[in-house]
Design an enzyme around this catalytic site. Sequence first.
Site, PDB file in Angstrom:
ATOM      1  CB  CYS A   1      48.521  43.419  47.595  1.00 48.03           C
ATOM      2  SG  CYS A   1      48.646  44.916  46.573  1.00 48.03           S
TER       3      CYS A   1
ATOM      4  CG  HIS B   1      45.451  41.160  44.363  1.00 48.79           C
ATOM      5  ND1 HIS B   1      44.758  41.202  45.444  1.00 48.79           N
ATOM      6  CD2 HIS B   1      46.087  42.337  43.894  1.00 48.79           C
ATOM      7  CE1 HIS B   1      45.026  42.580  45.914  1.00 48.79           C
ATOM      8  NE2 HIS B   1      45.770  43.027  45.109  1.00 48.79           N
TER       9      HIS B   1
ATOM     10  CD  GLU C   1      43.336  37.894  46.028  1.00 45.52           C
ATOM     11  OE1 GLU C   1      43.030  39.038  46.237  1.00 45.52           O
ATOM     12  OE2 GLU C   1      44.482  37.510  45.904  1.00 45.52           O
TER      13      GLU C   1
END
Length: 544
Positions: A382, A516, A518
């Site tokens: 990001c 993102h 993750e």
Amino acid sequence: MARFIFITGGVVSSLGKGLMAASLGALLQARGYRVRIRKFDPYLNVDPGTMSPYQHGEVYVTDDGAETDLDLGHYERFTGVSSRKSDNVTSGRIYQQIITRERRGDYLGATVQVIPHVTDAIKAFATADCDDVDFVLCEIGGTVGDIESLPFIEAIRQLKNDLGRGMSISVHVTLVPYIAAAGELKTKPTQHSVRELAALGVQPDVLVCRCEHPLPDSDRAKIALFCNVPKEAVIPALDAKSIYAVPLQYHHEGLDAQVIHAFGLPPGREPDLSRWGDIVDRLQNPEGNVTVGVVGKYVGLPDAYKSLNEALVHGGIANRAKVNIQWIDAELFEQDDSEIAARLEPMHAILVPGAFGERGAEGKIAAIRFARERNVPYLGICFGMQMACVEAARNLAGIEGASSTEFGPTGEPIVGMITEWMSEEGIQQRQAGGDLGGTMRLGAYPAELSGNSHAASIYGATEISERHRHRYEVNTAYRERLEATGLSFTGMSPDGRLPEIVERPDHPWFVGVQFHPELKSRPFEPHPLFASFIEAALKQSRLV
């Protein structure tokens, strides 16, 4: 019809209710049941989207675009069940809904009260959208006795009656502290917590007792006697070396068996927990060791990067490697240039995570330049991708004033505020002066990857879907000038307007992503970007 498990906590916060709920969900899955886990937060924010990471930790984002409590990340990682907007609700959202209805006249002139209107709304959230599961686990945030949580406790008291006998149970997580001066564990805090909960009309069926020392059988019997539960339903919960060992630990102590027994269900077959055993084995017996430097701005609170931390661990699991994370404050590099080499030279890989605001941005740009020039594996997420583009513009394309409009007016807006984009609901539009809460590009969006790109080889696909949470985008007006520096735009939104992935083909491993990754990583399914990133770090470790 779904059965409900209501999870409360007492004595102190941070006892691990979320981790317990996630572990119990995983254990019930292993017994063949379908589960969904929900979080009720008593605070008055509509969602955590506008809260500081130092206040609340990370904001977790679901596929359908909800900004939620970080515990939903635990739920997804442990069960693999994707959360929805309906799985997290706050007092603020409930009151907002009720006030909107009152202003509209939906209550037909009635006096709007906590009981029944607020409690009815809570019950409606608890029971909605769960026809496809066997168990719904509802975690109540905060601790018993907090004034904010009283409507939720009252709601679950009512729900236990509404659902009928055998359709719900209560699990209470409490503290059994060790008093060093006395050399013993003390059960009184647990007794008082259970008494407080019972006074509100909710009698626990199972007690989970957090303790730093083994809970003697005599203390279990004492807690059972004074708290009106069977001794077998007093479950010790000691600290574990890894959160992924917790399901095995709870199973060993009989948590899932006691929950099944409390519902009056047959014990059934023993759960197959072999995959959890494999995860723990990979963590405890690594074959490699890497150090990753995370250059961020919220490094003072690990929970601010909770999913990122776990995704790096998952990358290590995929490579059977131990991942040592060094949290580095980006502002250090702005105060002293000598800190850059001193802090980053020992790193086998560098990661710049998402963030908001100008603070620490120059330090992150310095870290990115170090990774690029020293051929250290780099992953930008990001904000980390945006600053990688600013770094290339300044140091390679000769655009000295390159910046982001997030930091204020600039003549060279390499990064600018996104004002319009396409979603499943149609065209979304935002204004710079609009509300902050819930107004970002949120949730899962598709991206198309260049077929010959490093990203496509990592994913093994050219069409992907990833979760987003941001207001600013890399300005494609600068694409040609940036690509002339060797920074390739290898992932774009399907309409070709929004950059999703940039990479450097001339670098051992240099990838920036606008989304993102993750948020979608699981211990059993490590995200391919993190698995590849840690693999690159292992190669780097052999060169250093």
